[in-house]
Design an enzyme around this catalytic site. Structure first.
Site, PDB file in Angstrom:
ATOM      1  N   ASN A 161      39.774  37.083  41.463  1.00  0.00           N
ATOM      2  CA  ASN A 161      39.685  35.642  41.293  1.00  0.00           C
ATOM      3  C   ASN A 161      39.175  35.408  39.878  1.00  0.00           C
ATOM      4  OD1 ASN A 161      38.543  33.001  41.057  1.00  0.00           O
ATOM      5  ND2 ASN A 161      38.449  32.823  43.280  1.00  0.00           N
ATOM      6  N   GLU A 192      42.936  31.692  41.948  1.00  0.00           N
ATOM      7  CA  GLU A 192      42.298  30.560  41.285  1.00  0.00           C
ATOM      8  C   GLU A 192      42.675  30.529  39.795  1.00  0.00           C
ATOM      9  OE1 GLU A 192      38.147  28.046  41.727  1.00  0.00           O
ATOM     10  OE2 GLU A 192      38.130  30.173  42.224  1.00  0.00           O
ATOM     11  N   ASP A 218      40.899  36.534  47.508  1.00  0.00           N
ATOM     12  CA  ASP A 218      39.598  35.921  47.744  1.00  0.00           C
ATOM     13  C   ASP A 218      39.657  35.269  49.122  1.00  0.00           C
ATOM     14  OD1 ASP A 218      37.307  34.427  47.858  1.00  0.00           O
ATOM     15  OD2 ASP A 218      37.668  33.294  46.017  1.00  0.00           O
ATOM     16  N   ASN A 223      36.957  34.225  50.870  1.00  0.00           N
ATOM     17  CA  ASN A 223      35.858  33.284  51.089  1.00  0.00           C
ATOM     18  C   ASN A 223      35.172  33.507  52.435  1.00  0.00           C
ATOM     19  OD1 ASN A 223      35.339  31.495  48.814  1.00  0.00           O
ATOM     20  ND2 ASN A 223      37.448  30.819  49.054  1.00  0.00           N
ATOM     21  N   ASP A 239      35.937  39.239  48.455  1.00  0.00           N
ATOM     22  CA  ASP A 239      37.272  39.625  47.963  1.00  0.00           C
ATOM     23  C   ASP A 239      37.622  40.959  48.606  1.00  0.00           C
ATOM     24  OD1 ASP A 239      37.594  37.628  45.430  1.00  0.00           O
ATOM     25  OD2 ASP A 239      35.523  38.316  45.621  1.00  0.00           O
ATOM     26  N   ASP A 245      33.210  34.284  37.906  1.00  0.00           N
ATOM     27  CA  ASP A 245      32.097  34.554  38.816  1.00  0.00           C
ATOM     28  C   ASP A 245      32.446  35.637  39.835  1.00  0.00           C
ATOM     29  OD1 ASP A 245      33.935  32.773  39.870  1.00  0.00           O
ATOM     30  OD2 ASP A 245      32.460  31.451  40.794  1.00  0.00           O
ATOM     31  N   HIS A 246      33.696  36.097  39.843  1.00  0.00           N
ATOM     32  CA  HIS A 246      34.125  37.216  40.666  1.00  0.00           C
ATOM     33  C   HIS A 246      34.391  38.438  39.788  1.00  0.00           C
ATOM     34  CE1 HIS A 246      35.359  34.871  44.393  1.00  0.00           C
ATOM     35  NE2 HIS A 246      35.187  33.912  43.518  1.00  0.00           N
TER      36      HIS A 246
END
Length: 255
Positions: free
Chosen positions: A7, A34, A146, A148, A217, A246-247
């Site tokens: 991501n 994303e 991802d 979530n 992930d 941020d991933h």
């Protein structure tokens, strides 16, 4: 052979980091989520110049998925085939060689109990039906992206504070479990049982510095794919440095 899920939290904003990663690791296939770029502004030429075939499915400001591959990308399909969900660019299926790939950016859900959470539960049910119908587990299947959702307490830096919250709630984990029941295996846990392996860290709390993260992930794979898998690891180097996502990328290595 190396397959990556990542991501990137805006492919254009992270372009320098993406190119740096591709040059350093030289993966064979990369599934991005994303991407946050409409198709007409997706950096296709830059990624082609880096040596990759590219398929992409964009949406302005939100969502977006793409697959990069050194080999041809064939049989590309977008969405879950469900009008309730396919207005959002979250799903790309494709074939690379003998691999059947499903690249996902699963709905976040925002907060347990809200309308967006209900939408996430319906989306995950539709995802299960799609996998069951379109991805025979007798083939080399990779469902990645991802999600979530965490699997269990090992995927959470502070399980008590996250208990029952988004990404860690019982309904989300049960929905993920129903997908696994189709005959898929969590590839990272096949090789690594230890806790404190994370793939996402919150920018706002400087979570990466203290390894306060979540593992959301995943690589979910069929048994024929697992039979040729060697390892799965998180590339922490790509999460550090200037202007990271941020991933972190997660890398599946095949024999």
């Amino acid at each position: 052979m190396q397959i990556v899920t990542w991501n990137v939290n805006s492919v254009r904003a992270r372009m320098a980091r993406v190119l740096e990663f591709l040059d350093r690791v030289s993966p064979d296939v990369v599934c991005l989520q994303e991407t946050k770029a409409m198709d007409d502004v997706f950096p296709l030429g830059i990624l082609q110049d880096a040596g990759y075939n590219v398929s992409f499915h964009g949406q302005k400001t939100y969502n977006g998925v793409a697959i990069l591959s050194k080999k041809p990308i064939e049989d590309v399909h977008l969405g879950l085939g469900d009008a309730r969900f396919d207005h959002e660019a979250r799903v790309m299926a494709a074939t690379v060689g003998d691999l059947m790939l499903l690249n996902l950016y699963v709905v976040n859900g925002k907060e347990v109990g809200c309308d967006k959470f209900a939408f996430k539960m319906e989306w995950m049910e539709a995802l299960r039906d799609y996998i069951d119908e379109h991805l025979p587990r007798t083939e080399k299947v990779i469902v990645t992206g991802d999600f979530n959702v965490t699997f269990d307490a090992r995927d959470v830096y502070d399980p008590e504070s996250w208990e029952g919250k988004i990404h860690c709630s019982v309904p989300e984990r049960e929905a993920l479990g129903k997908i696994m029941d189709l005959g898929l295996v969590d590839a990272l846990r096949h090789f690594h049982e230890e806790p404190e392996i994370y793939t996402w860290w919150d920018f706002r709390t400087r979570g990466f510095r203290d390894n306060r993260g979540l593992r959301i992930d995943h690589f979910l794979v069929s048994q024929p794919l697992l039979d040729v898998a060697v390892d799965v690891h998180v590339d922490l180097e790509a999460r550090g440095g200037e202007k990271p996502s941020d991933h972190a990328p997660v890398i599946l290595t095949l024999a």
